[in-house]
Motif scaffolding. Structure first.
Motif, PDB file in Angstrom:
ATOM      1  N   SER A  72      19.333 -24.783 -37.974  1.00  0.00           N
ATOM      2  CA  SER A  72      18.476 -25.753 -38.271  1.00  0.00           C
ATOM      3  C   SER A  72      19.175 -26.716 -39.349  1.00  0.00           C
ATOM      4  CB  SER A  72      17.259 -25.144 -39.035  1.00  0.00           C
ATOM      5  OG  SER A  72      17.634 -24.514 -40.248  1.00  0.00           O
ATOM      6  N   CYS A  74      17.530 -29.993 -42.128  1.00  0.00           N
ATOM      7  CA  CYS A  74      16.350 -30.524 -42.835  1.00  0.00           C
ATOM      8  C   CYS A  74      16.878 -31.747 -43.758  1.00  0.00           C
ATOM      9  CB  CYS A  74      15.434 -29.586 -43.498  1.00  0.00           C
ATOM     10  SG  CYS A  74      14.206 -30.263 -44.322  1.00  0.00           S
ATOM     11  N   GLN A 113      15.217 -20.861 -40.079  1.00  0.00           N
ATOM     12  CA  GLN A 113      14.738 -22.155 -40.143  1.00  0.00           C
ATOM     13  C   GLN A 113      14.821 -22.264 -41.607  1.00  0.00           C
ATOM     14  OE1 GLN A 113      10.453 -22.858 -39.512  1.00  0.00           O
ATOM     15  NE2 GLN A 113      10.679 -25.143 -38.827  1.00  0.00           N
ATOM     16  N   ARG A 115      13.712 -25.221 -44.862  1.00  0.00           N
ATOM     17  CA  ARG A 115      12.970 -26.378 -45.145  1.00  0.00           C
ATOM     18  C   ARG A 115      12.985 -26.517 -46.654  1.00  0.00           C
ATOM     19  NH1 ARG A 115      13.979 -27.203 -40.822  1.00  0.00           N
ATOM     20  NH2 ARG A 115      12.734 -27.445 -38.944  1.00  0.00           N
ATOM     21  N   CYS A 129      13.320 -18.993 -43.344  1.00  0.00           N
ATOM     22  CA  CYS A 129      12.679 -17.861 -42.459  1.00  0.00           C
ATOM     23  C   CYS A 129      13.890 -17.082 -41.820  1.00  0.00           C
ATOM     24  CB  CYS A 129      11.768 -18.693 -41.662  1.00  0.00           C
ATOM     25  SG  CYS A 129      10.466 -19.331 -42.240  1.00  0.00           S
ATOM     26  N   CYS A 180       6.098 -22.650 -43.705  1.00  0.00           N
ATOM     27  CA  CYS A 180       6.134 -24.048 -44.019  1.00  0.00           C
ATOM     28  C   CYS A 180       5.576 -24.585 -45.079  1.00  0.00           C
ATOM     29  CB  CYS A 180       5.796 -24.969 -42.719  1.00  0.00           C
ATOM     30  SG  CYS A 180       3.902 -25.058 -42.717  1.00  0.00           S
ATOM     31  N   ASN A 182       3.332 -27.062 -47.424  1.00  0.00           N
ATOM     32  CA  ASN A 182       2.329 -28.116 -47.147  1.00  0.00           C
ATOM     33  C   ASN A 182       2.850 -29.779 -47.360  1.00  0.00           C
ATOM     34  OD1 ASN A 182       2.275 -27.880 -50.261  1.00  0.00           O
ATOM     35  ND2 ASN A 182      -0.036 -27.917 -50.144  1.00  0.00           N
ATOM     36  N   VAL A 188       2.576 -22.508 -49.793  1.00  0.00           N
ATOM     37  CA  VAL A 188       3.119 -22.113 -48.438  1.00  0.00           C
ATOM     38  C   VAL A 188       2.268 -21.303 -47.569  1.00  0.00           C
ATOM     39  CG1 VAL A 188       5.208 -20.795 -47.688  1.00  0.00           C
ATOM     40  CG2 VAL A 188       5.496 -21.957 -49.933  1.00  0.00           C
ATOM     41  N   ASN A 221       5.222 -20.390 -34.488  1.00  0.00           N
ATOM     42  CA  ASN A 221       5.611 -21.426 -35.168  1.00  0.00           C
ATOM     43  C   ASN A 221       4.279 -22.080 -36.009  1.00  0.00           C
ATOM     44  OD1 ASN A 221       6.817 -21.904 -32.162  1.00  0.00           O
ATOM     45  ND2 ASN A 221       8.391 -22.442 -33.803  1.00  0.00           N
ATOM     46  N   VAL A 223       3.394 -25.584 -38.453  1.00  0.00           N
ATOM     47  CA  VAL A 223       3.934 -26.740 -38.990  1.00  0.00           C
ATOM     48  C   VAL A 223       2.827 -27.876 -39.297  1.00  0.00           C
ATOM     49  CG1 VAL A 223       4.006 -27.798 -36.574  1.00  0.00           C
ATOM     50  CG2 VAL A 223       5.443 -28.774 -38.508  1.00  0.00           C
ATOM     51  N   CYS A 299       5.007 -29.769 -32.015  1.00  0.00           N
ATOM     52  CA  CYS A 299       5.127 -30.659 -33.233  1.00  0.00           C
ATOM     53  C   CYS A 299       3.973 -31.726 -32.957  1.00  0.00           C
ATOM     54  CB  CYS A 299       6.407 -31.414 -33.804  1.00  0.00           C
ATOM     55  SG  CYS A 299       7.118 -32.173 -32.339  1.00  0.00           S
TER      56      CYS A 299
END
Length: 560
Positions: A72, A74, A113, A115, A129, A180, A182, A188, A221, A223, A299
């Motif tokens: 991943s 970011c 993943q 972020r 993750c 994920c 916000n 989270v 997933n 998102v 997405c």
């Protein structure tokens, strides 16, 4: 009465493959906040940054200690940093402009993943993750990790058993958990294998609310849209669900603390469910009711008006696009290559998708040329028409098209420095130091190669002065060999001056005149050339010898 017929397939979404990008084997991609740069993680551990305007490589980030595939990538909020996770359990934090590694952390498990915190200008924490453990918050400065809960407090905060499946032989397997931030990173959202969305205060490691997914399917997933108003989940029941965020975009955690509308008689799980109902509301569900396919990398579009998901079927590259009302508006069919990742451009109707082969396909809208948009008086003709010339068409000042004097004061200064706010971004006024393009770095010649060239030419000059055949030959012809700037020029000069045909000859293609002489020689016997004088004899013999030596054959030329 005659209502206009509106084509439901018309919309601001991509339609065809515009081109593809290729550099190594790409595994994952991510646009920066403005969509001007595209980062791609490759299978060799490198991270390639494409300038999306020119489609050229702007930067390559490579760590010699990381050779595993990137899982991943970011961007930070303003594009100064990139966080990269790899299959060798490493987590690397890069400075984009300098191309330097800021920090590197080795995790207990491979991160599927990672972020960065979206609410800070200089992010110091990230959400990871892993493959076989619960999501965790990692401090990039110290390397410390905080494991987040993946179940309700009844089974223990942070406990792993609810996400494990037992086989008949007693072994267990862990289902990866999606998570994920916000929009501003104060909460989270975690989707577990029991079909629950946990709303967590990651600073205090506390579950503040829970939302149950219909059917209780595993969430793969999760998102948020760019504006933070909608939340998307992808479950194992082959359904994509859209939830509306009922909390304020800013200070969502503070709004939870100030909420006093929860009945006092509720406690425990019931209270968390009541809080969750005031945080998220189910808005829409998307699925393919015919094929019932699984979805990959779903997405939102940049403005949140469209929802996109890739088919997880092997051997097909299909992208489904829905509007927020739930209508399927377009199915994009690409090459016979499985889709592994996709990303929607933040501003334009452009989608970038990654195939299993490693190509990045750019999907764009198929625009139709409309020349009347450039010239209002332009008329498109269905067929040829006879043109009628106006009487004053070629006059210096046509009566029908006199230019009116403009009211604009030409002496006023025009501001070409101030950048207007982009309506696509709600906080453009706070992004003055954002990196949209990487500066072009000139690539001068390598000094080592220049030194080698100078050294080789100096060796040539030394050899000429030391009495080599080139220097002797040049001295006989009255020219200095050291005038040659390179060994190749020196060889060419010596070959051109050499009339004996003994040193440094180069075979060339015979000229037309020489080919004619060859043909005549085959048909007729060799003839003797009559000299016109001593100088003429020498000149003719030299010319003949040059022609015969260059072409690789010898004529029987006799002298009287």
């Amino acid at each position: 009465m005659n209502a206009p017929i509106i084509d439901p397939l018309q919309g601001d979404f991509p339609e065809v493959i515009e081109e593809f990008l290729e550099h190594g084997i790409t595994k994952c991609i991510a646009f920066n906040r403005r969509g001007t740069l595209l980062a791609a993680g490759c299978s060799d551990g490198s991270c390639i940054i494409w300038d999306f305007e020119t489609r050229g490589i702007a930067k390559e980030l490579r760590d010699k200690d990381c050779v595993a595939a990137i899982t991943s990538v970011c961007w930070s909020k303003y594009g100064h940093w990139i966080l990269v996770s790899a299959a060798d359990k490493s987590l690397i934090f890069w400075d984009v402009v300098k191309g330097e590694k800021i920090s590197s952390i080795t995790l207990p498990q491979t991160a599927l993943q990672a972020r960065l915190h979206p609410g800070s200008f200089t992010p110091s924490i990230c959400l990871v993750c892993p493959l076989s453990t619960a999501p965790m918050v990692v401090d990039l400065n110290t390397g410390s990790t905080t494991v987040l809960p993946v179940s309700l407090p009844e089974t223990g905060i942070g406990s792993i058993p609810p996400s494990r499946n037992k086989f008949l032989d007693g072994s267990t397997t862990f289902t990866p958990t999606a998570a994920c931030f916000n929009k501003y990173g104060d909460l989270v959202y975690v989707g577990n294998s029991k079909g629950e969305i946990l709303i967590i205060d990651h600073k205090n490691v506390q579950v503040r609310g829970v939302v149950l997914i219909p059917g209780g399917a595993v969430i793969k997933n999760i998102v948020f849209s760019r504006n933070g108003q909608y939340l998307l989940t992808n479950s194992n029941d082959r359904t994509i669900r859209i939830y509306e965020n009922l909390l304020p975009l800013k200070d969502g955690l503070k709004a939870l603390d100030e909420s006093n509308n929860i009945p006092d008689e509720l406690d425990g799980v019931d209270k968390l469910k009541a809080v969750g109902a005031k945080c998220l509301a189910l808005f829409r569900e998307f699925q393919d009711s015919i094929t019932k396919i699984q979805w990959k990398a779903p997405c939102f579009s940049g403005d949140g008006e469209w929802v996109v998901g890739g088919s997880a079927s092997k051997g097909e590259h299909k992208i489904y696009i829905w509007d927020r009302a739930g209508h399927l508006v377009k199915i994009l069919e690409g090459p016979k290559e499985a889709l592994i990742d996709l990303a929607w451009h933040p501003v334009h109707p452009v989608v970038a998708s990654v195939s299993l082969v490693g190509f990045v396909y750019i999907w764009a809208k198929d625009y139709t040329e409309n020349w009347s948009a450039f010239a209002p008086d332009f008329k498109e003709l269905e067929e040829n028409e006879e043109y009628v010339e106006r009487e004053d068409e070629f006059d210096l000042m046509p009566e029908a098209e006199k230019v009116k004097e403009s009211d604009v004061n030409e002496d006023d200064e025009v501001d070409i420095v101030t950048v207007e706010k982009d309506l696509a971004f709600s906080d453009s006024d706070t992004s003055q130091e954002e990196i949209c393009f990487l500066p072009a770095i000139p690539c001068p010649d390598v000094p080592e190669q220049q030194d080698k060239c100078v050294e080789s030419s100096s060796k040539l000059v030394d050899s000429n002065h030391s009495g080599s055949p080139l220097s002797v030959e040049a001295g006989q012809n009255g020219q200095a060999a050291n005038n040659a700037s390179s060994p190749i020029e020196a060889m060419d000069n010596s070959a051109a001056e050499d009339t004996g045909g003994t040193n440094l000859k180069r075979k060339r293609k015979p000229s037309e005149k020489v080919l004619e002489l060859q043909a005549e020689k085959v048909k007729k016997p060799s003839r003797k050339m009559k000299p016109s004088g001593k100088s003429s004899k020498t000149r003719n013999n030299s010319l003949v010898e040059q022609e015969t030596s260059v072409c690789g054959f010898a004529d029987d030329v006799s002298e009287e």
